[in-house]
Enzyme design. Structure first.
Site, PDB file in Angstrom:
ATOM      1  N   LYS A 163      26.694  86.092  21.194  1.00 12.95           N
ATOM      2  CA  LYS A 163      25.551  85.178  21.240  1.00 12.95           C
ATOM      3  C   LYS A 163      24.250  85.950  21.427  1.00 12.95           C
ATOM      4  O   LYS A 163      23.384  85.882  20.575  1.00 12.95           O
ATOM      5  CB  LYS A 163      25.738  84.147  22.349  1.00 12.95           C
ATOM      6  CG  LYS A 163      26.644  83.000  21.918  1.00 12.95           C
ATOM      7  CD  LYS A 163      27.897  82.903  22.700  1.00 12.95           C
ATOM      8  CE  LYS A 163      28.847  81.861  22.130  1.00 12.95           C
ATOM      9  NZ  LYS A 163      29.993  81.660  22.992  1.00 12.95           N
ATOM     10  N   ASP A 205      29.914  83.323  34.116  1.00 13.02           N
ATOM     11  CA  ASP A 205      30.080  83.465  32.678  1.00 13.02           C
ATOM     12  C   ASP A 205      28.678  83.329  32.082  1.00 13.02           C
ATOM     13  O   ASP A 205      28.092  82.243  32.104  1.00 13.02           O
ATOM     14  CB  ASP A 205      31.010  82.360  32.161  1.00 13.02           C
ATOM     15  CG  ASP A 205      31.146  82.358  30.639  1.00 13.02           C
ATOM     16  OD1 ASP A 205      30.516  83.205  29.973  1.00 13.02           O
ATOM     17  OD2 ASP A 205      31.891  81.496  30.119  1.00 13.02           O
ATOM     18  N   TRP A 241      33.271  75.146  28.787  1.00  9.16           N
ATOM     19  CA  TRP A 241      33.653  76.533  29.073  1.00  9.16           C
ATOM     20  C   TRP A 241      34.033  76.703  30.529  1.00  9.16           C
ATOM     21  O   TRP A 241      34.966  77.429  30.854  1.00  9.16           O
ATOM     22  CB  TRP A 241      32.539  77.507  28.674  1.00  9.16           C
ATOM     23  CG  TRP A 241      32.359  77.576  27.185  1.00  9.16           C
ATOM     24  CD1 TRP A 241      31.258  77.216  26.474  1.00  9.16           C
ATOM     25  CD2 TRP A 241      33.325  78.036  26.204  1.00  9.16           C
ATOM     26  NE1 TRP A 241      31.471  77.408  25.131  1.00  9.16           N
ATOM     27  CE2 TRP A 241      32.717  77.903  24.932  1.00  9.16           C
ATOM     28  CE3 TRP A 241      34.629  78.517  26.286  1.00  9.16           C
ATOM     29  CZ2 TRP A 241      33.375  78.256  23.754  1.00  9.16           C
ATOM     30  CZ3 TRP A 241      35.285  78.868  25.110  1.00  9.16           C
ATOM     31  CH2 TRP A 241      34.657  78.738  23.870  1.00  9.16           C
TER      32      TRP A 241
HETATM   33  C1  LIG Z   1      31.178  81.337  23.445  1.00 13.52           C
HETATM   34  C2  LIG Z   1      31.454  81.191  24.866  1.00 13.52           C
HETATM   35  C3  LIG Z   1      32.690  81.561  25.421  1.00 13.52           C
HETATM   36  C4  LIG Z   1      33.846  82.074  24.592  1.00 13.52           C
HETATM   37  O1  LIG Z   1      33.637  83.366  24.249  1.00 13.52           O
HETATM   38  P1  LIG Z   1      34.749  84.220  23.453  1.00 13.52           P
HETATM   39  O2  LIG Z   1      34.093  85.546  23.400  1.00 13.52           O
HETATM   40  O3  LIG Z   1      34.914  83.546  22.119  1.00 13.52           O
HETATM   41  O4  LIG Z   1      35.982  84.196  24.236  1.00 13.52           O
HETATM   42  C5  LIG Z   1      32.853  81.443  26.783  1.00 13.52           C
HETATM   43  N1  LIG Z   1      31.872  80.976  27.564  1.00 13.52           N
HETATM   44  C6  LIG Z   1      30.673  80.597  27.067  1.00 13.52           C
HETATM   45  C7  LIG Z   1      29.616  80.107  27.989  1.00 13.52           C
HETATM   46  C8  LIG Z   1      30.434  80.692  25.706  1.00 13.52           C
HETATM   47  O5  LIG Z   1      29.246  80.327  25.211  1.00 13.52           O
END
Ligand SMILES: *Cc1c(COP(=O)(O)O)cnc(C)c1O
Length: 361
Positions: free
Chosen positions: A196, A172, A102
């Protein structure tokens, strides 16, 4: 009815209590004679939900007044580019710390917008650890330092979040927001897709310093500007109303369970069950992450052979466990144990792992 032992990585388990409440309110929300999905997003009934979600985020994460809380769409993936579009001025450089797929994706998007550099990378060790903070290449000229606080795919997590670095940190937090306290004021911005730890997919939370909200260059399209959304309380256009409603309910559920400290305690206990099983297995289960970088959200492990990995996953499926396959890019096994995953689910998985080892060693 039986609920699965759900270890999905995302979209992931939601609290039973939240789903039951949504079910009860489905045909008649707050005496409106309709579901939340059928309300106008300009109605008082919806606006109360929308505002309460933002307020609850502020309270739970102790977000200072000089930060905006935005409810957007496009996932964390859109923030990979939207954030630098709004924050990174021409001539400025952003520093990306690479701790997994990511963060690599975040870097790739930022490279399309402006100047970047890489202050540390754990790639040559297959992302098994979080880089040593003292070894990061930081520079006060960096506009921000981007990190991924929890690496969903590899199962590593930054253990400390209280940085005092030379530049503001952008994080993030898609897969660990609300799982522990966060000193928001050491961050320039925090973003997270909801699916999540916060609710269903469809809504993305962005927490951003007010001074960063109005910096987008004039040619930035309206929908991609933070100030567009900030000025209209994230109601510039139709928000994902049902996702915001469920987000609000999940936040209420977290409040009732002791807030982020309550979640942290619960998550520690859940993670310990699985890591203790790995550590006590005499090498039968092998954790992907180094011990000091382990995630309390995604527990990644392998069995001694690919054959056994397959057998473990097949038998687990038979026994009612869902989502234990590792990410397709790394293989092996992964148990995602976000806030809403119960201790009972983790206990059941622990029991299953112990029995499987006894039968197959
Ligand atoms: C799942 C995830 C993403 C992607 O998220 P989307 O909402 O599908 O764009 C980005 N960064 C991390 C750390 C993730 O776990």
């Amino acid at each position: 009815m039986s609920r699965a032992y759900n270890f999905n990585a995302g979209p992931a388990a939601l609290p039973d209590e939240v789903l039951e409440k949504a079910q009860k309110e489905m045909l008649d929300f707050n005496h409106t004679g309709m579901s939340v999905m059928e309300l106008s997003h300009r109605s008082t009934d919806y606006e109360q939900v929308h505002n309460q979600a933002q307020e609850r985020l502020r309270t739970l994460l102790d977000i200072p007044e000089d930060y905006e809380v935005l409810l957007l769409q496009g996932g964390a993936s859109l923030q990979f580019s939207m954030l630098p579009m709004n924050v990174l001025q021409s001539g400025e450089t952003a520093n990306y710390i690479l701790t997994g797929s990511w963060s690599e994706k975040a870097l790739k998007e930022a490279q399309m917008i402006g100047q970047t550099r890489v202050g540390a990378s754990a790639k040559d060790q297959n992302f098994t650890h979080i880089p040593d903070v003292d070894a990061l290449q930081l520079d006060s000229r960096d506009k921000y330092v981007h990190i991924t606080t929890n690496n969903t795919i590899f199962g590593t997590q930054w253990q400390e979040l209280d940085y005092n670095w030379l530049s503001p940190v952008v994080a993030d937090m898609s897969s660990d927001i609300l799982s522990r306290p966060v000193p928001v004021s050491s961050f320039g911005a925090i973003y997270a897709g909801a699916q999540k730890n916060l609710g269903p997919s469809g809504v993305t939370v962005v927490i951003v310093k007010k001074e960063w909200v109005s910096q987008a260059p004039g040619h930035t399209p309206t929908m991609l500007r933070y100030d567009t959304h900030a000025e209209k309380n994230s109601l510039f256009h139709t928000p994902p109303t049902f996702a915001v409603y469920l987000l609000n309910e999940v936040l209420g559920w977290v409040e009732e369970r002791g807030g982020v400290l309550g979640m942290q305690q619960r998550n520690k206990e859940k993670a310990a069950m699985l890591y203790d099983t790995i550590d006590g297995s005499g090498g039968f289960y092998r954790g992907h992450a180094e011990t000091d970088s382990r995630s309390s959200m995604n527990v990644t492990f392998n069995l001694p052979t690919e054959e056994l990995n397959k057998q473990f996953l097949a038998e687990a499926k038979q026994a009612g466990f869902v989502g234990l396959n590792g990410h397709r890019s790394v293989g092996g096994c992964r148990a995602s144990i976000y806030n809403a995953v119960s201790k009972e689910s983790c206990q059941a998985l622990q029991d299953f792992m112990l029995t499987f080892q006894k039968n197959h060693q």
